[in-house]
Design a protein around this motif. Structure first.
Motif, mmCIF file in Angstrom:
data_model
loop_
_atom_site.group_PDB
_atom_site.id
_atom_site.type_symbol
_atom_site.label_atom_id
_atom_site.label_comp_id
_atom_site.label_asym_id
_atom_site.label_seq_id
_atom_site.Cartn_x
_atom_site.Cartn_y
_atom_site.Cartn_z
ATOM 1 N N GLN A 23 0.823 -1.205 0.000
ATOM 2 C CA GLN A 23 0.000 0.000 0.000
ATOM 3 C C GLN A 23 0.860 1.259 0.000
ATOM 4 N N GLU A 24 1.936 1.222 0.765
ATOM 5 C CA GLU A 24 2.851 2.362 0.809
ATOM 6 C C GLU A 24 3.492 2.584 -0.561
ATOM 7 N N THR A 26 2.235 1.640 -3.453
ATOM 8 C CA THR A 26 1.186 2.082 -4.379
ATOM 9 C C THR A 26 0.908 3.570 -4.215
ATOM 10 N N ASP A 27 0.777 4.016 -2.976
ATOM 11 C CA ASP A 27 0.506 5.428 -2.716
ATOM 12 C C ASP A 27 1.636 6.318 -3.239
ATOM 13 N N ALA A 28 2.878 5.900 -3.003
ATOM 14 C CA ALA A 28 4.023 6.682 -3.459
ATOM 15 C C ALA A 28 4.080 6.726 -4.985
ATOM 16 N N LEU A 30 1.498 6.406 -7.104
ATOM 17 C CA LEU A 30 0.403 7.245 -7.598
ATOM 18 C C LEU A 30 0.721 8.732 -7.422
ATOM 19 N N GLU A 31 1.322 9.088 -6.299
ATOM 20 C CA GLU A 31 1.714 10.481 -6.084
ATOM 21 C C GLU A 31 2.764 10.897 -7.107
ATOM 22 N N TRP A 34 1.043 11.441 -10.420
ATOM 23 C CA TRP A 34 0.229 12.666 -10.390
ATOM 24 C C TRP A 34 1.099 13.914 -10.518
#
Length: 242
Positions: A23-24, A26-28, A30-31, A34
């Motif tokens: 999850q960490e 994935t979040d990194a 996606l950021e 973006w």
């Protein structure tokens, strides 16, 4: 256990790290996507007017190209520090810095694309009653796409790499994982985040290459002089059908 031992042993390749921190990661990622995407899009929107200004003559070209080149020479840490009083510790700080860096590549490529449009195509369009705005949007920019999209590809790959520097303000995407892992010698995190960053650059470049080939089929002419001939024919078709 094998999965735990690679973390305990601090191995470079550790699948248990990937699964436990999915999850960490994935979040990194996606950021990172973006920030990169927004920066390149804003940079492209700013570069087109600047390229049009530079095209008006040496009086304008020299300062536009000079300033954008100067911006690229500023070290990233210094750039973000200069922007800090204006934007604070925010994503806007990172995006603004990345936009400024992208202008060097994008302005030059947009300008090169516009200057590559055959003059006979412009004359044909003017003869059909095209005004400056219609000539730009319906004739010149479509024919400038090869150089423009090539610049977007280079700027995107460059921005993917530079985004990691945003970790100094906590807005660096995968850089948020790389920087602390380097300081703590957490090998699995350094390697995994770095590999993801490289994969992002490769995937982005391949996707943009596909878009470029799809939108500019006339650039694949194989005969000598074929590219210019097909570009002229393309311009004539645009002028006739628009």
């Amino acid at each position: 256990m094998a999965g735990q031992s690679c973390l305990v042993a601090n191995d470079w390749i550790c699948w248990d790290y990937v699964t436990s921190r999915s999850q960490e990661l994935t979040d990194a990622t996606l950021e990172h996507v973006w920030i990169t995407g927004v920066s390149v899009l804003i940079g492209l929107a700013v570069s087109v007017p600047l390229a049009l200004l530079a095209r008006r003559g040496r009086r304008w070209a020299a300062p536009v190209l000079g300033v954008t080149t100067l911006l690229y020479t500023i070290p990233s840490l210094a750039m973000f520090s200069l922007l800090l009083p204006v934007f604070g510790l925010s994503a806007a700080l990172v995006v603004t810095g990345l936009v400024l860096y992208s202008l060097t590549i994008l302005v030059r490529n947009v300008l090169a694309g516009l200057e590559s449009v055959p003059e006979e195509v412009r004359e044909a369009a003017r003869g059909m009653g095209y005004g400056p705005g219609r000539l730009l949007w319906q004739v010149e920019l479509p024919l400038a796409l090869p150089a423009l999209l090539a610049g977007v590809r280079i700027a995107t790959v460059s921005t993917v790499a530079l985004t990691t520097v945003g970790s100094i303000v906590g807005k660096g995407g995968l850089g948020n994982l790389i920087a602390p892992a380097v300081n703590s010698s957490f090998k699995a995190q350094v390697l995994t985040a770095s590999v993801l960053c490289v994969l992002l650059a490769l995937v982005a470049d391949l996707l943009l290459l596909g878009v470029q080939r799809l939108l500019t089929p006339w650039t694949r002419a194989t005969r000598p002089g074929g590219a210019r001939a097909t570009r002229s024919a393309r311009g004539a078709r645009i002028a006739e059908g628009a």
